[in-house]
Design a protein around this motif. Structure first.
Motif, PDB file in Angstrom:
ATOM      1  N   TYR A 152       0.813  -1.213   0.000  1.00 15.81           N
ATOM      2  CA  TYR A 152       0.000   0.000   0.000  1.00 15.81           C
ATOM      3  C   TYR A 152       0.853   1.272   0.000  1.00 15.81           C
ATOM      4  O   TYR A 152       0.523   2.238  -0.667  1.00 15.81           O
ATOM      5  N   GLY A 153       1.937   1.270   0.754  1.00 15.94           N
ATOM      6  CA  GLY A 153       2.764   2.467   0.879  1.00 15.94           C
ATOM      7  C   GLY A 153       3.408   2.911  -0.420  1.00 15.94           C
ATOM      8  O   GLY A 153       3.680   4.095  -0.613  1.00 15.94           O
ATOM      9  N   SER A 154       3.658   1.993  -1.333  1.00 18.64           N
ATOM     10  CA  SER A 154       4.325   2.351  -2.580  1.00 18.64           C
ATOM     11  C   SER A 154       3.338   2.665  -3.719  1.00 18.64           C
ATOM     12  O   SER A 154       3.773   3.015  -4.807  1.00 18.64           O
ATOM     13  N   TRP A 155       2.057   2.513  -3.458  1.00 17.60           N
ATOM     14  CA  TRP A 155       1.061   2.783  -4.496  1.00 17.60           C
ATOM     15  C   TRP A 155       0.847   4.277  -4.682  1.00 17.60           C
ATOM     16  O   TRP A 155       1.079   5.082  -3.785  1.00 17.60           O
ATOM     17  N   SER A 156       0.320   4.616  -5.850  1.00 19.36           N
ATOM     18  CA  SER A 156      -0.040   6.009  -6.116  1.00 19.36           C
ATOM     19  C   SER A 156      -1.290   6.375  -5.321  1.00 19.36           C
ATOM     20  O   SER A 156      -2.006   5.503  -4.828  1.00 19.36           O
ATOM     21  N   VAL A 157      -1.547   7.661  -5.221  1.00 18.96           N
ATOM     22  CA  VAL A 157      -2.711   8.144  -4.477  1.00 18.96           C
ATOM     23  C   VAL A 157      -4.002   7.595  -5.088  1.00 18.96           C
ATOM     24  O   VAL A 157      -4.918   7.188  -4.361  1.00 18.96           O
ATOM     25  N   ARG A 158      -4.046   7.548  -6.400  1.00 12.16           N
ATOM     26  CA  ARG A 158      -5.257   7.064  -7.071  1.00 12.16           C
ATOM     27  C   ARG A 158      -5.465   5.563  -6.845  1.00 12.16           C
ATOM     28  O   ARG A 158      -6.585   5.108  -6.626  1.00 12.16           O
ATOM     29  N   LYS A 159      -4.387   4.771  -6.888  1.00 13.20           N
ATOM     30  CA  LYS A 159      -4.502   3.333  -6.655  1.00 13.20           C
ATOM     31  C   LYS A 159      -4.910   3.059  -5.209  1.00 13.20           C
ATOM     32  O   LYS A 159      -5.711   2.166  -4.939  1.00 13.20           O
ATOM     33  N   LYS A 160      -4.371   3.847  -4.266  1.00 16.92           N
ATOM     34  CA  LYS A 160      -4.780   3.725  -2.865  1.00 16.92           C
ATOM     35  C   LYS A 160      -6.273   4.023  -2.722  1.00 16.92           C
ATOM     36  O   LYS A 160      -6.986   3.345  -1.976  1.00 16.92           O
ATOM     37  N   ALA A 161      -6.728   5.038  -3.420  1.00 20.03           N
ATOM     38  CA  ALA A 161      -8.142   5.410  -3.347  1.00 20.03           C
ATOM     39  C   ALA A 161      -9.027   4.290  -3.891  1.00 20.03           C
ATOM     40  O   ALA A 161     -10.076   3.993  -3.315  1.00 20.03           O
ATOM     41  N   TRP A 162      -8.624   3.667  -4.995  1.00 19.52           N
ATOM     42  CA  TRP A 162      -9.396   2.538  -5.536  1.00 19.52           C
ATOM     43  C   TRP A 162      -9.466   1.397  -4.522  1.00 19.52           C
ATOM     44  O   TRP A 162     -10.524   0.806  -4.301  1.00 19.52           O
ATOM     45  N   PHE A 163      -8.333   1.080  -3.923  1.00 21.65           N
ATOM     46  CA  PHE A 163      -8.302   0.000  -2.935  1.00 21.65           C
ATOM     47  C   PHE A 163      -9.163   0.350  -1.717  1.00 21.65           C
ATOM     48  O   PHE A 163      -9.902  -0.492  -1.197  1.00 21.65           O
ATOM     49  N   ASP A 164      -9.073   1.607  -1.263  1.00 25.37           N
ATOM     50  CA  ASP A 164      -9.865   2.040  -0.111  1.00 25.37           C
ATOM     51  C   ASP A 164     -11.362   2.032  -0.415  1.00 25.37           C
ATOM     52  O   ASP A 164     -12.172   1.693   0.449  1.00 25.37           O
ATOM     53  N   VAL A 165     -11.733   2.404  -1.625  1.00 25.80           N
ATOM     54  CA  VAL A 165     -13.149   2.356  -2.012  1.00 25.80           C
ATOM     55  C   VAL A 165     -13.675   0.924  -1.948  1.00 25.80           C
ATOM     56  O   VAL A 165     -14.789   0.679  -1.483  1.00 25.80           O
ATOM     57  N   PHE A 166     -12.861  -0.012  -2.379  1.00 26.08           N
ATOM     58  CA  PHE A 166     -13.266  -1.411  -2.327  1.00 26.08           C
ATOM     59  C   PHE A 166     -13.394  -1.904  -0.886  1.00 26.08           C
ATOM     60  O   PHE A 166     -14.385  -2.532  -0.509  1.00 26.08           O
ATOM     61  N   THR A 167     -12.393  -1.615  -0.067  1.00 27.18           N
ATOM     62  CA  THR A 167     -12.375  -2.169   1.294  1.00 27.18           C
ATOM     63  C   THR A 167     -13.300  -1.445   2.263  1.00 27.18           C
ATOM     64  O   THR A 167     -13.712  -2.026   3.263  1.00 27.18           O
ATOM     65  N   ILE A 168     -13.628  -0.193   1.980  1.00 26.82           N
ATOM     66  CA  ILE A 168     -14.455   0.563   2.935  1.00 26.82           C
ATOM     67  C   ILE A 168     -15.870  -0.008   3.017  1.00 26.82           C
ATOM     68  O   ILE A 168     -16.541   0.145   4.037  1.00 26.82           O
ATOM     69  N   PHE A 169     -16.303  -0.692   1.973  1.00 25.84           N
ATOM     70  CA  PHE A 169     -17.631  -1.308   2.036  1.00 25.84           C
ATOM     71  C   PHE A 169     -17.688  -2.404   3.102  1.00 25.84           C
ATOM     72  O   PHE A 169     -18.725  -2.604   3.728  1.00 25.84           O
ATOM     73  N   PHE A 170     -16.574  -3.104   3.310  1.00 29.26           N
ATOM     74  CA  PHE A 170     -16.522  -4.091   4.388  1.00 29.26           C
ATOM     75  C   PHE A 170     -16.638  -3.406   5.752  1.00 29.26           C
ATOM     76  O   PHE A 170     -17.327  -3.890   6.650  1.00 29.26           O
ATOM     77  N   LEU A 171     -15.956  -2.277   5.886  1.00 29.82           N
ATOM     78  CA  LEU A 171     -16.034  -1.514   7.135  1.00 29.82           C
ATOM     79  C   LEU A 171     -17.441  -0.997   7.362  1.00 29.82           C
ATOM     80  O   LEU A 171     -17.962  -1.074   8.481  1.00 29.82           O
ATOM     81  N   ILE A 172     -18.068  -0.467   6.333  1.00 31.23           N
ATOM     82  CA  ILE A 172     -19.425   0.062   6.470  1.00 31.23           C
ATOM     83  C   ILE A 172     -20.394  -1.049   6.854  1.00 31.23           C
ATOM     84  O   ILE A 172     -21.247  -0.861   7.729  1.00 31.23           O
ATOM     85  N   PHE A 173     -20.262  -2.217   6.238  1.00 31.41           N
ATOM     86  CA  PHE A 173     -21.112  -3.350   6.599  1.00 31.41           C
ATOM     87  C   PHE A 173     -20.894  -3.749   8.057  1.00 31.41           C
ATOM     88  O   PHE A 173     -21.843  -3.949   8.818  1.00 31.41           O
ATOM     89  N   PHE A 174     -19.620  -3.859   8.456  1.00 29.65           N
ATOM     90  CA  PHE A 174     -19.279  -4.237   9.821  1.00 29.65           C
ATOM     91  C   PHE A 174     -19.838  -3.223  10.824  1.00 29.65           C
ATOM     92  O   PHE A 174     -20.424  -3.600  11.848  1.00 29.65           O
ATOM     93  N   LEU A 175     -19.672  -1.939  10.531  1.00 28.81           N
ATOM     94  CA  LEU A 175     -20.196  -0.909  11.437  1.00 28.81           C
ATOM     95  C   LEU A 175     -21.717  -0.923  11.482  1.00 28.81           C
ATOM     96  O   LEU A 175     -22.311  -0.660  12.539  1.00 28.81           O
ATOM     97  N   GLY A 176     -22.360  -1.224  10.358  1.00 34.67           N
ATOM     98  CA  GLY A 176     -23.815  -1.347  10.353  1.00 34.67           C
ATOM     99  C   GLY A 176     -24.289  -2.472  11.253  1.00 34.67           C
ATOM    100  O   GLY A 176     -25.256  -2.323  12.010  1.00 34.67           O
ATOM    101  N   VAL A 177     -23.599  -3.603  11.195  1.00 32.99           N
ATOM    102  CA  VAL A 177     -23.951  -4.735  12.064  1.00 32.99           C
ATOM    103  C   VAL A 177     -23.717  -4.368  13.533  1.00 32.99           C
ATOM    104  O   VAL A 177     -24.552  -4.651  14.402  1.00 32.99           O
ATOM    105  N   LEU A 178     -22.586  -3.733  13.820  1.00 37.84           N
ATOM    106  CA  LEU A 178     -22.311  -3.300  15.193  1.00 37.84           C
ATOM    107  C   LEU A 178     -23.360  -2.316  15.697  1.00 37.84           C
ATOM    108  O   LEU A 178     -23.826  -2.419  16.840  1.00 37.84           O
ATOM    109  N   LEU A 179     -23.738  -1.369  14.853  1.00 35.99           N
ATOM    110  CA  LEU A 179     -24.731  -0.371  15.251  1.00 35.99           C
ATOM    111  C   LEU A 179     -26.084  -1.024  15.486  1.00 35.99           C
ATOM    112  O   LEU A 179     -26.790  -0.686  16.444  1.00 35.99           O
ATOM    113  N   TYR A 180     -26.457  -1.965  14.634  1.00 37.70           N
ATOM    114  CA  TYR A 180     -27.725  -2.681  14.815  1.00 37.70           C
ATOM    115  C   TYR A 180     -27.734  -3.416  16.156  1.00 37.70           C
ATOM    116  O   TYR A 180     -28.691  -3.330  16.930  1.00 37.70           O
ATOM    117  N   GLY A 181     -26.666  -4.137  16.453  1.00 39.33           N
ATOM    118  CA  GLY A 181     -26.575  -4.869  17.714  1.00 39.33           C
ATOM    119  C   GLY A 181     -26.526  -3.940  18.911  1.00 39.33           C
ATOM    120  O   GLY A 181     -27.144  -4.206  19.952  1.00 39.33           O
TER     121      GLY A 181
END
Length: 168
Positions: free
Chosen positions: A82-111
């Motif tokens: 991750y550290g050697s990637w460009s800003v745009r490639k990091k953003a693409w990766f973060d966009v993909f992975t943030i959906f997992f975080l949002i799902f996880f936080l939604g489950v936590l908030l529901y509980g």
């Protein structure tokens, strides 16, 4: 990005910045509670409430400080590639992975919401000797999870702007 998106990002970042800056002084609350615990055990009768109060303070410290940590990009990530990637490639990766975080936080908030409503409805108390009500710390957890979810969406929108070549 549309003006309402920029407004959302500015609002959420401002709220989480202020909450995070205020909560970071919670470490002193924990130290004071644990110091009193040590003093009372050495010189007086041991206090029943200190261990659990320190745990509640620590929960509030971590849960309410989480969105600020995300905002500062102080979260831990495996930096092998991750550290050697460009800003745009990091953003693409973060966009993909943030959906997992949002799902996880939604489950936590529901509980957390379900558990908080139960604690309020039935007057749930801790099974310890001190027996404090549980709803205050559960409300803090709901607020913290909500703020973290809002901050995750804000970070998603910032990453989308980075992909598009826009600066927020």
């Amino acid at each position: 990005m549309p003006p309402f998106v920029n407004g959302y990002i500015r609002f959420v970042d401002a709220v989480n910045y202020r909450v995070g800056r205020a909560v970071m002084y919670g470490i002193f609350v924990m130290v004071a509670i644990l110091l009193w615990s040590s003093i009372s055990k050495a010189f007086f009768l041991p206090s029943l409430w200190t261990l659990e109060a320190a745990q509640f303070a620590m929960v509030a410290y971590y849960i309410l400080g989480g969105p600020y940590s995300i905002q500062l990009d102080a979260n831990v990530r495996m930096d092998l590639f991750y550290g050697s990637w460009s800003v745009r490639k990091k953003a693409w990766f973060d966009v993909f992975t943030i959906f997992f975080l949002i799902f996880f936080l939604g489950v936590l908030l529901y509980g957390a919401y379900d558990s908080t409503s139960y604690a309020i409805q039935y007057g749930e108390r801790s099974p310890s000797a001190w027996r404090p009500y549980m709803w205050p710390i559960k409300v803090v957890m709901c607020i913290g999870f909500s703020l973290m979810l809002l901050q995750a969406v804000s970070e998603l929108l910032k990453d989308i702007a980075r992909i598009r070549g826009e600066d927020i």
